[in-house]
Design a protein around this motif. Structure first.
Motif, mmCIF file in Angstrom:
data_model
loop_
_atom_site.group_PDB
_atom_site.id
_atom_site.type_symbol
_atom_site.label_atom_id
_atom_site.label_comp_id
_atom_site.label_asym_id
_atom_site.label_seq_id
_atom_site.Cartn_x
_atom_site.Cartn_y
_atom_site.Cartn_z
ATOM 1 N N LYS A 97 2.976 2.061 -3.280
ATOM 2 C CA LYS A 97 2.247 1.509 -2.134
ATOM 3 C C LYS A 97 3.034 1.726 -0.837
ATOM 4 C CE LYS A 97 -0.101 -1.926 -4.996
ATOM 5 N NZ LYS A 97 -1.256 -1.115 -5.224
ATOM 6 N N PHE A 98 4.356 1.589 -0.909
ATOM 7 C CA PHE A 98 5.186 1.821 0.270
ATOM 8 C C PHE A 98 5.115 3.288 0.688
ATOM 9 C CE2 PHE A 98 8.328 -1.901 -0.725
ATOM 10 C CZ PHE A 98 7.352 -2.819 -0.378
ATOM 11 N N VAL A 99 5.189 4.201 -0.258
ATOM 12 C CA VAL A 99 5.139 5.638 0.044
ATOM 13 C C VAL A 99 3.814 6.010 0.693
ATOM 14 C CG1 VAL A 99 4.995 7.951 -1.008
ATOM 15 C CG2 VAL A 99 6.817 6.378 -1.685
ATOM 16 N N THR A 100 2.721 5.499 0.156
ATOM 17 C CA THR A 100 1.396 5.882 0.635
ATOM 18 C C THR A 100 0.900 5.025 1.800
ATOM 19 O OG1 THR A 100 0.335 4.499 -1.055
ATOM 20 C CG2 THR A 100 0.707 6.819 -1.610
ATOM 21 N N GLY A 101 1.711 4.050 2.207
ATOM 22 C CA GLY A 101 1.326 3.219 3.352
ATOM 23 C C GLY A 101 0.267 2.186 3.048
ATOM 24 N N GLU A 102 0.115 1.820 1.791
ATOM 25 C CA GLU A 102 -0.871 0.799 1.398
ATOM 26 C C GLU A 102 -0.235 -0.580 1.578
ATOM 27 O OE1 GLU A 102 -2.755 1.594 -2.415
ATOM 28 O OE2 GLU A 102 -2.229 3.705 -2.165
ATOM 29 N N LEU A 103 -0.019 -0.960 2.815
ATOM 30 C CA LEU A 103 0.746 -2.156 3.123
ATOM 31 C C LEU A 103 -0.006 -3.441 2.791
ATOM 32 C CD1 LEU A 103 2.355 -0.964 6.470
ATOM 33 C CD2 LEU A 103 3.240 -0.768 4.128
ATOM 34 N N THR A 104 -1.306 -3.458 3.006
ATOM 35 C CA THR A 104 -2.084 -4.651 2.664
ATOM 36 C C THR A 104 -2.023 -4.894 1.164
ATOM 37 O OG1 THR A 104 -3.553 -4.416 4.562
ATOM 38 C CG2 THR A 104 -4.394 -5.677 2.690
ATOM 39 N N SER A 105 -2.197 -3.848 0.403
ATOM 40 C CA SER A 105 -2.135 -3.957 -1.052
ATOM 41 C C SER A 105 -0.746 -4.408 -1.507
ATOM 42 C CB SER A 105 -2.510 -2.608 -1.673
ATOM 43 O OG SER A 105 -2.513 -2.687 -3.064
ATOM 44 N N ALA A 106 0.305 -3.898 -0.865
ATOM 45 C CA ALA A 106 1.673 -4.300 -1.204
ATOM 46 C C ALA A 106 1.888 -5.781 -0.880
ATOM 47 C CB ALA A 106 2.680 -3.437 -0.452
ATOM 48 N N PHE A 107 1.364 -6.222 0.253
ATOM 49 C CA PHE A 107 1.467 -7.636 0.636
ATOM 50 C C PHE A 107 0.798 -8.526 -0.409
ATOM 51 C CE2 PHE A 107 -0.921 -11.149 2.677
ATOM 52 C CZ PHE A 107 0.140 -11.959 3.044
#
Length: 196
Positions: A130-140
């Motif tokens: 998620k960090f690599v692909t910029g999926e920040l909402t999902s990571a949160f």
């Protein structure tokens, strides 16, 4: 690889991968077609990754030193299964450039991850992707579901970092996702108050 250990990239194969990806086809399907056509699993992985714009250094890191052994575990005719396995490993994840605000969110999410005091491999792998692909909402949302380890984690720092990250996330147009973020952020604020 050549005799010196350097990867020799078949530019024609990279061009074929670009053409197939432009159709559009997903990376797993493109890998499967190229690997079946050429019989060159490692070369096909490299071709798809480079065609996606993944830097060569990142491809080398993702595949590691045991890639040929790993790829050899699959027999001819199992190219799609191998492609799906590579996808699960994150081989085809395209790094996303972040703007300044997103970079700040990522730094806060990383601070929260460190404050956990350790995390299971599945969660760690998911977070990394998620960090690599910029999926920040999902990571949160994922981080908000885990808890700091009692003896090794820092609950106050964890929840503080999550609250700050959640407050900086952009409000998505999708009302359901926006509501999930708001609810999760409220829960994080409650837990931060309890931890301090």
């Amino acid at each position: 690889m050549d005799g010196g250990g350097a990867v020799v990239v078949d530019e024609a194969l990279v061009a074929q991968a670009r053409d197939l990806l432009a159709e559009p086809a997903d990376p797993v399907a493109v890998f499967a077609v190229l690997a079946a056509r050429t019989g060159d699993g490692p070369g096909s992985v490299w071709a798809v990754c480079l065609a996606l714009g993944i830097p060569a250094a990142a491809v080398a890191r993702r595949l590691g030193s045991s890639s040929e052994e790993l790829l050899g575990e699959f027999a001819p005719g199992e190219e799609t299964e191998l492609g799906e396995f590579l996808e699960l490993l994150g081989c085809f994840d395209v790094p996303r450039s972040l703007d300044a605000r997103e970079a700040e969110v990522l730094a806060l999410l990383n601070a929260a991850r460190r404050a956990l005091g350790g995390v299971g491999s599945g969660v760690a792998h998911s977070l990394h992707r998620k960090f690599v692909t910029g999926e920040l909402t999902s990571a949160f949302l994922l981080l908000a579901r885990v808890r700091p380890r009692p003896q090794r984690g820092d609950a106050a720092a964890f929840w503080e970092a999550l609250v700050a990250a959640g407050a900086l996330l952009p409000v998505p147009e999708d009302g359901e996702t926006a509501e999930r973020i708001a609810q999760t952020l409220a829960q994080c604020r409650e837990r931060a108050a309890e931890a301090s």
